[in-house]
Design an enzyme around this catalytic site. Structure first.
Site, PDB file in Angstrom:
ATOM      1  N   SER A  67      -5.631 -10.581   2.372  1.00  0.00           N
ATOM      2  CA  SER A  67      -4.346 -10.023   2.789  1.00  0.00           C
ATOM      3  C   SER A  67      -4.587  -8.743   3.596  1.00  0.00           C
ATOM      4  O   SER A  67      -5.454  -7.941   3.241  1.00  0.00           O
ATOM      5  CB  SER A  67      -3.541  -9.688   1.531  1.00  0.00           C
ATOM      6  OG  SER A  67      -2.365  -9.019   1.869  1.00  0.00           O
ATOM      7  N   ALA A  68      -3.792  -8.541   4.658  1.00  0.00           N
ATOM      8  CA  ALA A  68      -4.014  -7.384   5.535  1.00  0.00           C
ATOM      9  C   ALA A  68      -3.625  -6.059   4.886  1.00  0.00           C
ATOM     10  O   ALA A  68      -4.292  -5.042   5.083  1.00  0.00           O
ATOM     11  CB  ALA A  68      -3.212  -7.571   6.828  1.00  0.00           C
ATOM     12  N   CYS A 114       3.729  -6.021  -8.864  1.00  0.00           N
ATOM     13  CA  CYS A 114       4.738  -7.073  -8.984  1.00  0.00           C
ATOM     14  C   CYS A 114       5.231  -7.170 -10.425  1.00  0.00           C
ATOM     15  O   CYS A 114       6.392  -7.405 -10.670  1.00  0.00           O
ATOM     16  CB  CYS A 114       4.176  -8.423  -8.585  1.00  0.00           C
ATOM     17  SG  CYS A 114       3.051  -8.337  -7.217  1.00  0.00           S
TER      18      CYS A 114
HETATM   19  N1  PLP Z   1      -3.793 -11.572  -5.095  1.00  0.00           N
HETATM   20  C1  PLP Z   1      -4.052 -10.333  -5.576  1.00  0.00           C
HETATM   21  C2  PLP Z   1      -5.254 -10.117  -6.420  1.00  0.00           C
HETATM   22  C3  PLP Z   1      -3.186  -9.275  -5.265  1.00  0.00           C
HETATM   23  O1  PLP Z   1      -3.446  -8.052  -5.745  1.00  0.00           O
HETATM   24  C4  PLP Z   1      -2.046  -9.530  -4.452  1.00  0.00           C
HETATM   25  C5  PLP Z   1      -1.081  -8.435  -4.147  1.00  0.00           C
HETATM   26  O2  PLP Z   1      -0.806  -7.592  -4.960  1.00  0.00           O
HETATM   27  C6  PLP Z   1      -1.843 -10.826  -3.969  1.00  0.00           C
HETATM   28  C7  PLP Z   1      -2.727 -11.816  -4.310  1.00  0.00           C
HETATM   29  C8  PLP Z   1      -0.680 -11.141  -3.057  1.00  0.00           C
HETATM   30  O3  PLP Z   1      -0.946 -10.702  -1.739  1.00  0.00           O
HETATM   31  P1  PLP Z   1       0.266 -10.460  -0.701  1.00  0.00           P
HETATM   32  O4  PLP Z   1       0.990  -9.248  -1.144  1.00  0.00           O
HETATM   33  O5  PLP Z   1      -0.421 -10.278   0.628  1.00  0.00           O
HETATM   34  O6  PLP Z   1       1.105 -11.684  -0.708  1.00  0.00           O
END
Ligand code: PLP
Length: 358
Positions: free
Chosen positions: A182-183, A303
Site C-alpha cells: 500500500s502506498a 481500523c
Molecule cells: N494490511 C495491513 C497489515 C495494514 O496495516 C493495512 C492498513 O492499515 C492494510 C492491510 C490495508 O491497507 P489499505 O489501507 O491500503 O487498504
C-alpha cells in the site's frame, strides 16, 4: 502551543514531498491511459514507467504488478480470485484478509504472536491451499516466518499471499506468489496499492470492467496516485530504522521500569513499533489522556480502534480481554526525533504513576 507528536505511523505516514510533487504534476497533465490519442499514449507511458520503477523497488518484474486502490483491494483480489481449492490464514491477519476470506481456515499463533508452523504443516496435509500470512503485524510489529512458510507451501503445490503493507520499503520483500503493498504507509498517497502477482495465471479477475490491468482489475488507473506512489518508493530510505530501533528500545525499557508490559517482546519485530500495556488502565483512557498531552497514538489497528472490543490479534496471542484492552500501539517513522520519543516515554510513565496513585 506545544508541538503535537505523531506516533501513529502504522496507521498512515505523512506524504513525502516528492510524492506531493508527482501527484500535482500528474494532475495537471491528466489523460486516460487507455485513450488512443497522443495524450492518452503519453499517460500510458508514464503509467508503465511508474510500474517499472515500483517493480524495481520491490524486487519484482513489471508485468507482475497489478495496480489497485490500496492494500485492502490487493489482498481481496488475491483471495477472491484464487483458483486454489481452499484458503488458510493466520489468526492475526488484518481484517482486509479476514473479511475477504470468511470461509478460510484460521491458523493459530504462539504467545509472542508468531504463526505456529506445526499447525500449518498439519493443515497442509489436507492438500494444497492459498496461504495468507502478513510479513509484519500492524499492531505488534512482530515479524512472521514468511520464508519458511513459502517453502512449506510450495513443496505441497500451494500458493502464498504475503501482506507486506507494513514492511514495504523497510525490508526486502519475500518472493511469495502474491504480495500486497500500500502506498500510504510509505509516504505515498492513500488510495493506491499494488498486488505483485508472480503467477497471475492462477488469478481470476477481481473487479471486471474496461479490461485495465490485463483484465484483472477493471477501472481507470489512478495515475496521480500511482505517480505519487512511485515517487514515494523512490524517495524511501530505510536508514532511519536503526535510530528508530534504539528509540523504541529506550521507550520499552522506561515502560518496563514503570510497571508496563511490552507485547511480543521476545519475538523479532519491526524496529519502529511498540505495543505497550499499562496494567489497570484502559487503552481508551490512555489514548485520551495522551492525546490531550499532545501525542497521537492508537490502540491496536486504526481500523479496529474505533470499535469497542479487544483486538483479535492480542486475543489470538492468548491475552484475556482485560489485558488486551490495556494495550496501546506506538509507531514511529522517518520524521520522528529522539526528543519526541523521550517526551512520549515521560508522559506515559507520568500517566502510569498518576493512575497507580489514584
Ligand atoms: N494490511 C495491513 C497489515 C495494514 O496495516 C493495512 C492498513 O492499515 C492494510 C492491510 C490495508 O491497507 P489499505 O489501507 O491500503 O487498504
Amino acid at each position: 502551543m506545544t508541538k503535537r507528536i505523531y506516533l501513529d505511523w502504522n496507521a498512515t505516514a505523512p506524504m513525502r514531498a516528492a510524492a506531493i510533487e508527482a501527484i500535482a504534476g500528474e494532475s495537471r497533465r491528466w489523460a486516460n491511459p487507455s485513450s488512443v490519442h497522443g495524450e492518452g499514449r503519453s499517460a500510458k507511458g508514464r503509467l508503465e514507467r511508474a510500474r517499472e520503477s515500483l517493480a524495481a523497488a520491490f524486487g519484482a518484474m513489471s508485468p507482475q504488478l497489478i495496480f489497485t486502490s490500496g492494500g485492502t483491494e490487493a489482498l481481496a483480489l488475491a483471495l477472491r480470485g484464487t483458483t486454489m481449492p481452499r484458503i488458510l490464514v493466520s489468526a492475526i491477519e488484518h481484517s482486509a484478509v479476514l473479511e475477504a476470506a470468511p470461509g478460510a481456515q484460521k491458523l493459530p499463533v504462539d504467545a509472542d504472536g508468531r504463526l505456529c508452523l506445526s499447525a500449518l504443516r498439519d493443515a497442509l496435509k489436507d492438500g494444497p491451499a492459498l496461504v495468507a500470512l502478513m510479513h509484519a503485524n500492524n499492531e505488534t510489529g512482530v515479524l512472521q516466518p514468511v520464508d519458511e512458510v513459502i517453502d512449506m507451501v510450495r513443496a505441497c503445490g500451494g500458493r502464498t499471499l504475503v501482506d507486506a503493507v507494513q514492511t514495504a520499503g523497510k525490508m526486502r520483500l519475500p518472493a511469495a506468489d502474491f504480495v500486497a503493498v500500500s502506498a500510504h504507509k510509505m509516504g505515498g498517497p492513500p488510495g493506491a496499492g499494488i498486488l505483485i502477482a508472480r503467477c497471475a495465471d492462477q488469478l481470476e479477475a477481481g473487479q471486471k470492467g474496461g479490461g485495465q490491468e490485463r483484465g484483472l482489475r477493471g477501472g481507470t488507473e489512478n495515475l496521480p496516485g500511482i505517480a505519487g506512489f512511485a515517487a514515494a518508493a523512490q524517495a524511501f530510505e530505510s536508514d532511519w530504522l536503526a535510530a528508530a530501533g534504539a528509540r523504541h528500545g529506550r521507550l520499552e525499557r522506561a515502560v518496563k521500569a514503570a510497571g508496563g508490559i511490552v507485547v511480543g517482546e521476545r519475538a523479532q519485530r519491526l524496529p519502529n513499533v511498540s505495543m505497550i500495556r499499562m496494567p489497570g488502565v484502559s487503552a481508551a483512557s490512555q489514548l485520551m489522556a495522551l492525546d490531550l498531552a499532545g501525542f497521537a497514538i492508537s490502540s491496536g489497528s486504526a481500523c479496529s480502534s474505533g470499535k469497542v472490543g479487544a483486538s483479535h490479534v492480542l486475543a489470538a496471542m492468548g491475552m484475556d480481554e482485560t489485558a488486551a484492552g490495556e494495550a496501546v500501539r506506538v509507531s514511529s517513522g522517518w520524521q520522528t526525533e529522539d526528543e519526541d520519543m523521550e517526551r512520549f516515554a515521560e508522559a506515559w510513565v507520568r500517566l502510569a504513576g498518576q493512575r497507580r496513585a489514584a
